[in-house]
Design a protein around this motif. Structure first.
Motif, PDB file in Angstrom:
ATOM      1  N   VAL A   1       0.844  -1.205   0.000  1.00 13.07           N
ATOM      2  CA  VAL A   1       0.000   0.000   0.000  1.00 13.07           C
ATOM      3  C   VAL A   1       0.874   1.248   0.000  1.00 13.07           C
ATOM      4  O   VAL A   1       0.616   2.220  -0.715  1.00 13.07           O
ATOM      5  N   LEU A   2       1.934   1.228   0.809  1.00 14.42           N
ATOM      6  CA  LEU A   2       2.849   2.368   0.855  1.00 14.42           C
ATOM      7  C   LEU A   2       3.473   2.621  -0.512  1.00 14.42           C
ATOM      8  O   LEU A   2       3.570   3.764  -0.966  1.00 14.42           O
ATOM      9  N   ALA A   3       3.859   1.548  -1.184  1.00 17.11           N
ATOM     10  CA  ALA A   3       4.492   1.684  -2.501  1.00 17.11           C
ATOM     11  C   ALA A   3       3.522   2.202  -3.551  1.00 17.11           C
ATOM     12  O   ALA A   3       3.943   2.718  -4.594  1.00 17.11           O
ATOM     13  N   ALA A   4       2.209   2.074  -3.288  1.00 19.07           N
ATOM     14  CA  ALA A   4       1.213   2.505  -4.267  1.00 19.07           C
ATOM     15  C   ALA A   4       0.998   4.014  -4.258  1.00 19.07           C
ATOM     16  O   ALA A   4       0.366   4.554  -5.168  1.00 19.07           O
ATOM     17  N   LEU A   5       1.515   4.722  -3.231  1.00 13.43           N
ATOM     18  CA  LEU A   5       1.346   6.178  -3.193  1.00 13.43           C
ATOM     19  C   LEU A   5       2.333   6.839  -4.148  1.00 13.43           C
ATOM     20  O   LEU A   5       3.482   6.397  -4.272  1.00 13.43           O
ATOM     21  N   PRO A   6       1.916   7.880  -4.835  1.00 14.11           N
ATOM     22  CA  PRO A   6       2.816   8.563  -5.764  1.00 14.11           C
ATOM     23  C   PRO A   6       3.920   9.313  -5.022  1.00 14.11           C
ATOM     24  O   PRO A   6       3.754   9.698  -3.862  1.00 14.11           O
TER      25      PRO A   6
ATOM     26  N   ASP B   1      -9.351   4.783  -3.596  1.00 15.68           N
ATOM     27  CA  ASP B   1      -9.661   3.779  -4.615  1.00 15.68           C
ATOM     28  C   ASP B   1      -8.503   3.605  -5.585  1.00 15.68           C
ATOM     29  O   ASP B   1      -8.217   2.497  -6.070  1.00 15.68           O
ATOM     30  N   GLU B   2      -7.789   4.716  -5.892  1.00 12.02           N
ATOM     31  CA  GLU B   2      -6.628   4.619  -6.776  1.00 12.02           C
ATOM     32  C   GLU B   2      -5.501   3.834  -6.100  1.00 12.02           C
ATOM     33  O   GLU B   2      -4.841   2.991  -6.727  1.00 12.02           O
ATOM     34  N   ILE B   3      -5.292   4.101  -4.814  1.00 13.22           N
ATOM     35  CA  ILE B   3      -4.245   3.399  -4.060  1.00 13.22           C
ATOM     36  C   ILE B   3      -4.563   1.910  -3.994  1.00 13.22           C
ATOM     37  O   ILE B   3      -3.690   1.058  -4.179  1.00 13.22           O
TER      38      ILE B   3
ATOM     39  N   GLN C   1      -3.401  -3.542  -5.574  1.00 11.48           N
ATOM     40  CA  GLN C   1      -4.103  -4.804  -5.855  1.00 11.48           C
ATOM     41  C   GLN C   1      -4.757  -5.367  -4.595  1.00 11.48           C
ATOM     42  O   GLN C   1      -4.591  -6.533  -4.236  1.00 11.48           O
ATOM     43  N   THR C   2      -5.512  -4.506  -3.924  1.00 10.43           N
ATOM     44  CA  THR C   2      -6.235  -4.925  -2.722  1.00 10.43           C
ATOM     45  C   THR C   2      -7.582  -4.230  -2.683  1.00 10.43           C
ATOM     46  O   THR C   2      -7.886  -3.383  -3.526  1.00 10.43           O
ATOM     47  N   ALA C   3      -8.406  -4.584  -1.702  1.00 15.72           N
ATOM     48  CA  ALA C   3      -9.719  -3.963  -1.544  1.00 15.72           C
ATOM     49  C   ALA C   3      -9.566  -2.566  -0.939  1.00 15.72           C
ATOM     50  O   ALA C   3      -8.621  -2.294  -0.194  1.00 15.72           O
ATOM     51  N   GLN C   4     -10.523  -1.686  -1.252  1.00 16.20           N
ATOM     52  CA  GLN C   4     -10.435  -0.321  -0.750  1.00 16.20           C
ATOM     53  C   GLN C   4     -10.472  -0.292   0.779  1.00 16.20           C
ATOM     54  O   GLN C   4      -9.750   0.482   1.418  1.00 16.20           O
ATOM     55  N   ASP C   5     -11.316  -1.110   1.398  1.00 17.90           N
ATOM     56  CA  ASP C   5     -11.388  -1.168   2.861  1.00 17.90           C
ATOM     57  C   ASP C   5     -10.041  -1.545   3.460  1.00 17.90           C
ATOM     58  O   ASP C   5      -9.605  -0.977   4.464  1.00 17.90           O
ATOM     59  N   ASP C   6      -9.366  -2.510   2.836  1.00 14.82           N
ATOM     60  CA  ASP C   6      -8.052  -2.944   3.307  1.00 14.82           C
ATOM     61  C   ASP C   6      -7.052  -1.799   3.174  1.00 14.82           C
ATOM     62  O   ASP C   6      -6.276  -1.522   4.093  1.00 14.82           O
ATOM     63  N   ALA C   7      -7.078  -1.127   2.010  1.00 21.81           N
ATOM     64  CA  ALA C   7      -6.137  -0.031   1.780  1.00 21.81           C
ATOM     65  C   ALA C   7      -6.325   1.083   2.810  1.00 21.81           C
ATOM     66  O   ALA C   7      -5.350   1.616   3.354  1.00 21.81           O
TER      67      ALA C   7
ATOM     68  N   ASP D   1      -9.355  14.804   0.089  1.00 19.56           N
ATOM     69  CA  ASP D   1      -9.976  13.479  -0.028  1.00 19.56           C
ATOM     70  C   ASP D   1      -8.961  12.383  -0.330  1.00 19.56           C
ATOM     71  O   ASP D   1      -9.343  11.224  -0.536  1.00 19.56           O
ATOM     72  N   GLY D   2      -7.687  12.747  -0.368  1.00 20.49           N
ATOM     73  CA  GLY D   2      -6.669  11.777  -0.738  1.00 20.49           C
ATOM     74  C   GLY D   2      -5.619  11.584   0.338  1.00 20.49           C
ATOM     75  O   GLY D   2      -5.735  12.076   1.455  1.00 20.49           O
ATOM     76  N   TRP D   3      -4.582  10.852  -0.028  1.00 21.44           N
ATOM     77  CA  TRP D   3      -3.461  10.556   0.866  1.00 21.44           C
ATOM     78  C   TRP D   3      -2.151  10.836   0.128  1.00 21.44           C
ATOM     79  O   TRP D   3      -2.046  10.622  -1.076  1.00 21.44           O
ATOM     80  N   LYS D   4      -1.142  11.300   0.862  1.00 19.57           N
ATOM     81  CA  LYS D   4       0.143  11.567   0.262  1.00 19.57           C
ATOM     82  C   LYS D   4       1.254  11.183   1.237  1.00 19.57           C
ATOM     83  O   LYS D   4       1.035  11.065   2.446  1.00 19.57           O
TER      84      LYS D   4
END
Length: 386
Positions: free
Chosen positions: A323-328, A336-338, A343-349, A367-370
């Motif tokens: 999940v950490l690696a999925a952040l830009p 939802d983009e993360i 490759q996981t469910a949004q709730d999990d992310a 509304d996002g994460w960075k």
């Protein structure tokens, strides 16, 4: 309306009574214990003198409800929804619920494949405030994930706030979780948790005392909590104001001789005031999974000695690193983009993002994460902040 002597008469009688006797009604439980379910149903069918403990008005209402119930129809509707009815004495019935005495459920409607009895043998309740803080959501998700990873079943009430965070934490860890509802298990409540509760039913269990289609009421939420307390080895309260319903669960656990635990919060937080009140009594302070397992687990499952701080990078498991690696590297991304990138469910992310936030890796941005500023370079180098 008599079901005595019919094939499945005991089952039909209990199903019928779930629409007539409210959860936790000790007078109704006493009738069942002293007379048997078939006799109680027969008395309701005759509509004669009220049974002991019922006023004439209340008895008349129960008689009217009983005459309108079609237990076979309820069982058919349940089967169509993938729901089964588990009665006391059945192989799947969790014996610890018998500790409730006359307040014991008449039976439980169960949605999901696993055995409720087997899962309940090694279960812990994680409950708390609906309007929880980010700290409360993080602690609930982290505790639940850690319990699930160690083979414990996480039980909660499916509500917003701490309950939802606990369920998501367990699911995100690929573990077991049980939602105890105050309504029919075929109609998830709250509606905003429909997807979450459906996911729990697929990966775990959704249970309740109310028959298909029944709706929740304030009193049913309170009475539902006694089932959560009785079902589990112990109850952890993460956040709770002075009048929180989760304190009802904790006090029920204390009365039943179960372990009661509380997660401390800021002294200035009203949402931790109820927890702190518990901790001034017989509840035990816990801060991590090891503390919980030491209390509720078997002999030898001791919390490790505290040897100083653990670096955040040492706490990251592979799915969290993904999940950490999925952040830009620059800017923010939506959950939802993360989730798609990881490759996981949004709730999990989301559950893992809150964990990463507590460790200093990420922060909310609209509304996002960075990534945090200090994490950008260290993540590129394969290390954690600090």
């Amino acid at each position: 309306m008599s079901v005595d002597g019919e094939p499945g008469g005991e089952l039909l009688a209990r199903v019928l009574l779930t629409r007539v006797i409210e959860p936790g009604d000790e007078a109704g439980g006493r009738w069942v214990r002293e007379l048997g379910v078939a006799e109680v149903v027969r008395r309701l069918g005759e509509g004669g003198a009220p049974l002991p403990g019922a006023s004439g008005k209340r008895w008349a209402g129960m008689v009217a409800r009983a005459q309108a119930v079609r237990p076979r129809r309820d069982l058919e509707a349940a089967r169509d929804a993938g729901v089964r009815f588990v009665s006391p004495g059945d192989a799947e019935w969790p014996g610890q619920l018998d500790d409730l005495g006359d307040a014991r459920p008449l039976g439980l409607w169960v949605r999901g494949r696993p055995s409720l009895r087997m899962w309940a043998l090694r279960s812990v309740a994680v409950v708390g405030a609906r309007a929880c803080t980010e700290y409360g959501a993080h602690m609930a998700a982290t505790l639940a994930a850690g319990l699930a990873e160690q083979g414990w079943v996480v039980v909660s009430g499916g509500a917003y706030g701490v309950d939802g965070a606990a369920h998501r934490g367990a699911l995100g860890a690929g573990g077991a979780t049980v939602a105890v509802l105050a309504c029919g298990v075929d109609r998830p409540y709250p509606r905003g948790h429909t997807r979450l509760i459906s996911r729990i039913a697929e990966q775990g269990l959704v249970i309740g005392e109310l028959p298909p289609g029944d709706h929740p009421t304030p009193s049913r939420f309170i009475l539902r909590n006694r089932v959560i307390a009785a079902l589990t080895r112990g109850t952890v309260v993460v956040e709770a104001a002075h009048r929180s319903g989760s304190l009802v669960t904790a006090r029920a656990a204390q009365r039943l001789g179960r372990h009661t635990m509380g997660v401390p919060g800021p002294a200035t937080s009203g949402l931790s005031a109820g927890v702190h009140e518990l901790l001034r009594g017989e509840a035990v302070l816990v801060t991590d999974v090891a503390d919980v397992v030491e209390l509720v687990g078997d002999i030898g499952e001791l919390a490790p000695d505290r040897r100083g701080p653990v670096l955040p990078r040492d706490l990251l498991e592979p799915a969290t690193r993904q999940v950490l690696a999925a952040l830009p590297g620059r800017g923010a991304a939506r959950p939802d983009e993360i989730a798609r990138s990881a490759q996981t469910a949004q709730d999990d992310a989301i559950a893992r993002l809150y964990e990463l936030r507590a460790l200093g890796y990420v922060e909310r941005h609209g509304d996002g994460w960075k990534l945090t500023r200090q994490a950008v370079m260290s993540v590129r180098d394969g290390h954690g902040p600090g």
